[in-house]
Design a protein around this motif. Structure first.
Motif, mmCIF file in Angstrom:
data_model
loop_
_atom_site.group_PDB
_atom_site.id
_atom_site.type_symbol
_atom_site.label_atom_id
_atom_site.label_comp_id
_atom_site.label_asym_id
_atom_site.label_seq_id
_atom_site.Cartn_x
_atom_site.Cartn_y
_atom_site.Cartn_z
ATOM 1 N N GLU A 88 0.854 -1.181 0.000
ATOM 2 C CA GLU A 88 0.000 0.000 0.000
ATOM 3 C C GLU A 88 0.897 1.240 0.000
ATOM 4 O O GLU A 88 2.034 1.195 0.477
ATOM 5 C CB GLU A 88 -0.910 0.016 1.241
ATOM 6 N N THR A 89 0.383 2.327 -0.543
ATOM 7 C CA THR A 89 1.239 3.500 -0.693
ATOM 8 C C THR A 89 0.688 4.769 -0.048
ATOM 9 O O THR A 89 1.363 5.786 -0.018
ATOM 10 C CB THR A 89 1.470 3.800 -2.192
ATOM 11 N N VAL A 90 -0.557 4.718 0.440
ATOM 12 C CA VAL A 90 -1.132 5.954 0.997
ATOM 13 C C VAL A 90 -1.880 5.692 2.303
ATOM 14 O O VAL A 90 -2.256 4.566 2.613
ATOM 15 C CB VAL A 90 -2.116 6.628 0.002
ATOM 16 N N LEU A 91 -2.100 6.782 3.043
ATOM 17 C CA LEU A 91 -2.891 6.723 4.271
ATOM 18 C C LEU A 91 -4.368 6.982 3.988
ATOM 19 O O LEU A 91 -5.241 6.527 4.711
ATOM 20 C CB LEU A 91 -2.408 7.802 5.248
ATOM 21 N N PHE A 92 -4.611 7.774 2.943
ATOM 22 C CA PHE A 92 -5.989 8.130 2.614
ATOM 23 C C PHE A 92 -6.279 7.681 1.191
ATOM 24 O O PHE A 92 -5.515 7.987 0.279
ATOM 25 C CB PHE A 92 -6.190 9.646 2.726
ATOM 26 N N ARG A 93 -7.399 6.995 1.019
ATOM 27 C CA ARG A 93 -7.663 6.421 -0.302
ATOM 28 C C ARG A 93 -7.775 7.484 -1.384
ATOM 29 O O ARG A 93 -7.438 7.254 -2.538
ATOM 30 C CB ARG A 93 -8.891 5.501 -0.284
ATOM 31 N N HIS A 94 -8.202 8.717 -1.002
ATOM 32 C CA HIS A 94 -8.336 9.748 -2.030
ATOM 33 C C HIS A 94 -6.979 10.220 -2.566
ATOM 34 O O HIS A 94 -6.926 10.860 -3.605
ATOM 35 C CB HIS A 94 -9.150 10.934 -1.502
ATOM 36 N N SER A 126 9.822 5.327 6.220
ATOM 37 C CA SER A 126 10.433 4.160 5.579
ATOM 38 C C SER A 126 10.924 3.158 6.608
ATOM 39 O O SER A 126 11.991 2.574 6.474
ATOM 40 C CB SER A 126 11.596 4.573 4.676
ATOM 41 N N ASP A 127 10.152 2.974 7.653
ATOM 42 C CA ASP A 127 10.542 2.048 8.719
ATOM 43 C C ASP A 127 10.421 0.609 8.212
ATOM 44 O O ASP A 127 9.353 0.137 7.872
ATOM 45 C CB ASP A 127 9.614 2.262 9.922
ATOM 46 N N LYS A 128 11.555 -0.073 8.154
ATOM 47 C CA LYS A 128 11.577 -1.408 7.547
ATOM 48 C C LYS A 128 10.855 -2.441 8.407
ATOM 49 O O LYS A 128 10.192 -3.346 7.882
ATOM 50 C CB LYS A 128 13.024 -1.857 7.308
ATOM 51 N N SER A 129 10.979 -2.338 9.717
ATOM 52 C CA SER A 129 10.357 -3.360 10.568
ATOM 53 C C SER A 129 8.838 -3.225 10.601
ATOM 54 O O SER A 129 8.135 -4.163 10.954
ATOM 55 C CB SER A 129 10.922 -3.289 11.988
ATOM 56 N N PHE A 130 8.345 -2.039 10.236
ATOM 57 C CA PHE A 130 6.895 -1.871 10.150
ATOM 58 C C PHE A 130 6.418 -1.855 8.694
ATOM 59 O O PHE A 130 5.255 -1.570 8.423
ATOM 60 C CB PHE A 130 6.453 -0.589 10.877
ATOM 61 N N GLY A 131 7.316 -2.156 7.775
ATOM 62 C CA GLY A 131 6.945 -2.138 6.365
ATOM 63 C C GLY A 131 6.296 -3.436 5.913
ATOM 64 O O GLY A 131 6.722 -4.045 4.920
ATOM 65 N N PHE A 132 5.279 -3.866 6.649
ATOM 66 C CA PHE A 132 4.600 -5.129 6.336
ATOM 67 C C PHE A 132 3.087 -4.952 6.422
ATOM 68 O O PHE A 132 2.602 -4.033 7.086
ATOM 69 C CB PHE A 132 5.033 -6.209 7.335
ATOM 70 N N PRO A 133 2.358 -5.874 5.770
ATOM 71 C CA PRO A 133 0.899 -5.862 5.944
ATOM 72 C C PRO A 133 0.542 -6.164 7.404
ATOM 73 O O PRO A 133 1.376 -6.706 8.139
ATOM 74 C CB PRO A 133 0.419 -6.996 5.031
ATOM 75 N N THR A 134 -0.674 -5.797 7.791
ATOM 76 C CA THR A 134 -1.080 -6.010 9.181
ATOM 77 C C THR A 134 -2.286 -6.928 9.278
ATOM 78 O O THR A 134 -2.994 -7.164 8.294
ATOM 79 C CB THR A 134 -1.433 -4.676 9.853
ATOM 80 N N GLU A 171 -5.323 3.400 16.504
ATOM 81 C CA GLU A 171 -4.021 4.025 16.782
ATOM 82 C C GLU A 171 -2.872 3.172 16.241
ATOM 83 O O GLU A 171 -1.997 3.660 15.522
ATOM 84 C CB GLU A 171 -3.861 4.229 18.292
ATOM 85 N N ASN A 172 -2.893 1.889 16.583
ATOM 86 C CA ASN A 172 -1.774 1.035 16.186
ATOM 87 C C ASN A 172 -1.684 0.861 14.672
ATOM 88 O O ASN A 172 -0.604 0.935 14.094
ATOM 89 C CB ASN A 172 -1.887 -0.325 16.876
ATOM 90 N N GLN A 173 -2.831 0.644 14.053
ATOM 91 C CA GLN A 173 -2.819 0.463 12.602
ATOM 92 C C GLN A 173 -2.352 1.740 11.905
ATOM 93 O O GLN A 173 -1.597 1.691 10.937
ATOM 94 C CB GLN A 173 -4.226 0.084 12.113
ATOM 95 N N ARG A 199 1.809 4.717 8.992
ATOM 96 C CA ARG A 199 2.562 5.964 8.873
ATOM 97 C C ARG A 199 4.066 5.741 8.940
ATOM 98 O O ARG A 199 4.824 6.309 8.151
ATOM 99 C CB ARG A 199 2.195 6.880 10.041
ATOM 100 N N ALA A 200 4.490 4.897 9.896
ATOM 101 C CA ALA A 200 5.935 4.658 10.040
ATOM 102 C C ALA A 200 6.489 4.054 8.758
ATOM 103 O O ALA A 200 7.574 4.411 8.294
ATOM 104 C CB ALA A 200 6.195 3.734 11.232
ATOM 105 N N ALA A 201 5.715 3.138 8.160
ATOM 106 C CA ALA A 201 6.179 2.494 6.930
ATOM 107 C C ALA A 201 6.258 3.500 5.785
ATOM 108 O O ALA A 201 7.246 3.538 5.054
ATOM 109 C CB ALA A 201 5.244 1.336 6.564
ATOM 110 N N LEU A 202 5.221 4.306 5.638
ATOM 111 C CA LEU A 202 5.168 5.187 4.478
ATOM 112 C C LEU A 202 5.991 6.450 4.656
ATOM 113 O O LEU A 202 6.606 6.928 3.715
ATOM 114 C CB LEU A 202 3.715 5.580 4.176
ATOM 115 N N GLU A 203 5.976 7.006 5.858
ATOM 116 C CA GLU A 203 6.591 8.315 6.034
ATOM 117 C C GLU A 203 7.999 8.258 6.600
ATOM 118 O O GLU A 203 8.794 9.158 6.359
ATOM 119 C CB GLU A 203 5.691 9.196 6.916
#
Lengths: 449, 320
Positions: A78-84, A257-265, A244-246, A251-255
């Motif tokens: 995924e690449t965005v926080l907001f679908r729009h 570039s946090d590698k450990s959080f760069g995964f699906p949930t 909050e957690n999701q 955000r950490a993944a996208l903004e």
């Protein structure tokens, strides 16, 4: 994060040696930025350039695949926080759980029910995606045997659920070729779980319901142990915590570039004593706010149409409206004397118009004309819904065989096409309907009598 | 590398609106707005007030409702005052949405005076704030809401709804009698902003406006409403005063009319039990609009409202 052509250019040798096959380093940089060339075409690229470009080319949220074959599940990237801002790409995969203590015939029945969930809506087939097999027998042999059976008999990918690596191992072994996901690595078992996932090359869920930094540490350790395909399960004890957690993980993944959080949930629901409506309300939040996988430990058949429709709504590309097939739809049970109306193939237009016709109690024919999924006015302004074209299409669709009368109702907003349609459909009367769908029942009542 | 939460702050804030009138004697008010962050982002900003749930009260027997929706009010279908009291006393409505549907020329053409009398009675009997929803944009609606506004002077009601082309009379009514106004536009950020500007130019303060972004129910445009609300809230928090209003979603009327809710399990066995499916249709619409920024949800079924109320509590961090 993606780099621009100029940012890439600064990393290149700037010798214009043409060894890459392009005229200049700048031209090559532009191709790299457009993902139309690979850096290895340049024999002189520095280690630094390779590293930076390599990191930039990696999607911030990893794509993880579970299962094999036509029902393979793909989540992440995924690449965005907001679908729009763009769109959400990989729709939340819904997993239904079953246990190895269920009798074989019940398991078989549950599988066939899960496989049978399939609603056709706006040209898509809405289905559930995964089976989550819980180990309650505590018997590794029984568990492996059940896993093998499911994996042999069903095309649905499996999630193998147990915190005991010893118990899981034979099951993973039995169906590794079908690429099941292991659920879940925890603080206590992560080393063995990581070993299991790595040796069988299967995805691994990582669960930590404590603080996000605890989950982050755990995911980091497992990454370092060489497991690449992870799915993260943060705490979701309350809806506020789930949100909050999701949000913070995405955000950490996208903004950052946090590698450990760069995964699906993943979110798991329905294990407590809450009712199915409460479970469904939590699932609604999970689908809207970033869960890639939802495991339902409790479910009812009526939950699926609403939840899968919600998922379709949220994961629709805002730039590409859903379309319905351009055919003549029967609303209610219309006959040759029933009204005939026409509108565009924008699915929302279709759904709203058909709902109003249905609500009117007057059965009718609704002819859908292809208009690139645009709404009536937009389609008309774009030249996709002119009178000549609509008239021609209606005749091609065979409206003359559907109805014995020669009247067709057009949307009120495009009354202007009436004349052209009359020319295109000799002998037909073109009636101008209401502008708003909400006025259709009154219109049918008054005009069609 | 350890994980640290990075938080965001916003220059804008959603102003608070208090509906109703605190005049003692058990009369309640309801405060919405006050958000300084995205919906329920408690980790980085304040959400001053919980979103509230209004239950629908039709002024006359809603013959177009399906049986399931009428069930909780079976014995009071043509008694809006009794209906209203039940919605508050038994079903815990924070406020009520009195729908003056019977004032429509096609549905009885009830006079503005009769409507005003009903408004007065419901206010006095239930003692909760009132959303007064007219029969739809028309001269009749203007007349009805003006009379009702007058009868409820100073009660801080929310009048619904001003739309482009039919807003002047309602704005004047809100100003003259101290009410709040719903500004409805068809799922579009710019149109919402434009209508708010037009209304503000008539001197109704922006703090008296509630945005209705127009609700698309689940499967019927929900995603458009969802995204428009996210964008309105982002722009409001970003500092645009003409998009900083709280938002209202008319969930009940948009969900209970659709095929997926009205069809029985006998007619569509694979859709499953109609009751659960219908309730979830309303809950799913409500919860998704809640997390995209709704401040007021107008709902139909008390059981769906109860589930959503629980969700609101959890989202507000209560009972944790």
């Amino acid at each position: 994060m993606a780099l621009t052509g100029l940012q890439i250019f600064k990393l290149l040798p700037n010798t214009n040696c043409k060894d890459c096959g392009f005229q200049t380093c700048l031209a090559f940089a532009m191709k790299l930025a457009a993902r139309q060339a690979e850096l290895d075409l340049c024999p002189h690229a520095s280690e630094e350039a390779k590293e930076i470009l390599g990191a930039a080319a990696t999607p911030p949220i990893r794509l993880v695949k579970i299962g094999t074959g036509p029902r393979e599940v793909t989540v992440g990237e995924e690449t965005v926080l907001f679908r729009h801002d763009k769109t959400f790409y990989h729709a939340t995969a819904i997993a239904l759980s079953l246990t190895d203590t269920m009798p074989d015939d019940e398991i078989a029945q549950r599988i066939s029910e899960a496989e049978g969930i399939n609603f056709e809506r706006a040209g898509e087939n809405l289905t559930v995606n995964l089976l989550a097999l819980l180990s309650e027998s505590g018997n590794a042999e029984r568990y492996a045997e059940t896993a093998r059976k499911i994996s042999d008999e069903s095309g649905m990918p499996l999630i193998l659920c147990s915190d005991d690596p010893q118990l899981l191992k034979p099951a993973v072994d039995a169906c590794a070729v079908r690429r099941p996901m292991i659920y879940a690595a925890t603080e206590k078992n992560w080393e063995s779980m990581a070993e299991l996932a790595r040796s069988f090359k299967v995805p691994l869920a990582v669960r930590h319901h404590g603080s996000l930094s605890d989950l982050h540490d755990l995911a980091s350790k497992i990454r370092e142990a060489g497991v690449e395909d992870l799915v993260l399960e943060p705490g979701a004890g309350t809806l506020a915590m789930a949100l909050e957690n999701q949000t913070l993980i995405r955000r950490a993944a996208l903004e950052q570039s946090d590698k450990s959080f760069g995964f699906p949930t993943l979110v798991r629901l329905g294990g407590g004593d809450e009712g199915p409506l409460t479970v469904s309300s939590a699932a609604t939040l999970a689908i809207c706010k970033y869960a890639s996988i939802v495991i339902l430990d409790r479910y009812e058949p009526w939950m699926f149409l609403p939840l899968l429709t919600l998922r379709q709504n949220i994961y629709t590309d805002p730039q590409k409206p859903l379309q319905v097939d351009p055919v003549i739809y029967a609303i209610g049970e219309p006959g040759p004397d029933s009204p005939l109306a026409v509108t565009t193939n924008f699915s929302l237009t279709y759904f709203i118009v058909s709902t109003e016709i249905e609500g009117s109690g007057t059965p009718a024919w609704l002819a859908i004309v292809e208009a690139e999924g645009l709404s009536v006015l937009t389609a008309w302004s774009a030249g996709k819904f002119g009178g000549e074209l609509v008239g021609k299409r209606l005749l091609e669709m065979g409206v003359e065989e559907k109805v014995s009368h020669r009247k067709v109702i057009i949307p009120g907003y495009i009354a202007v096409i009436q004349g052209e349609m009359e020319d295109a459909m000799p002998g037909w009367e073109i009636l101008v309907g209401p502008e708003e769908a909400g006025d259709i029942p009154a219109y049918l009542k008054e005009v069609w009598e | 590398m350890a994980f640290e939460i990075t938080t965001k702050t916003w220059p804008g804030k959603i102003p608070e609106i208090t509906l109703g009138k605190d005049k003692g004697g058990g009369f309640r008010t309801v405060t919405i707005g006050g958000e300084e962050t995205l919906p329920f982002h408690h980790f980085e900003g304040r959400t001053a007030n919980r979103p509230v749930i209004a239950l629908e009260v039709p002024d006359s027997d809603p013959e177009n409702w399906i049986e399931l929706a009428k069930e909780p009010y079976r014995d009071v279908l043509d008694n809006p005052v009794a209906w209203a009291k039940r919605a508050v006393d038994d079903f815990g409505a924070d406020l009520l949405c009195l729908h003056l549907r019977g004032a429509h020329p096609d549905r009885g053409d009830r006079s503005a005076e009769e409507c005003a009398e009903l408004v007065r009675t419901v206010l006095d009997e239930t003692r909760v704030p009132l959303i007064i929803k007219g029969p739809g944009p028309s001269d009749k609606q203007n007349e009805v809401l003006r009379k009702c506004g007058e009868a409820a002077e100073g009660e801080g009601c929310l009048l619904a709804s001003a739309v482009e082309g039919h807003y002047q009379t309602l704005v004047a009514t809100a100003i003259a009698y101290g009410h709040y106004l719903v500004a409805e536009t068809p799922i579009d950020v710019n149109l919402a902003k434009q209508l708010n500007i037009l209304i503000s130019e008539m001197n109704l303060p922006p703090q008296r406006i509630v945005i209705d972004p127009l609700t698309g129910g689940l499967g019927y445009g929900l995603e458009y409403t969802y995204s428009v609300m996210e964008r309105i809230r982002l722009q409001g928090l970003g500092g645009d005063p003409m998009l900083q209003m709280p938002m209202i979603c008319f969930v009940g009327e948009e969900t209970w009319k659709v095929k997926e809710v009205k069809t029985t399990a006998e007619d569509q066995p694979d859709w499953g039990d109609q009751r659960g499916r219908a309730l979830l249709w309303e809950i799913g619409t409500a919860v998704s609009l809640l997390i995209s920024g709704a401040g007021i949800l107008v709902m139909r079924h008390p059981e769906a409202a109860a589930v959503v109320r629980k969700a609101v509590g959890e989202l507000m961090g209560e009972g944790n």
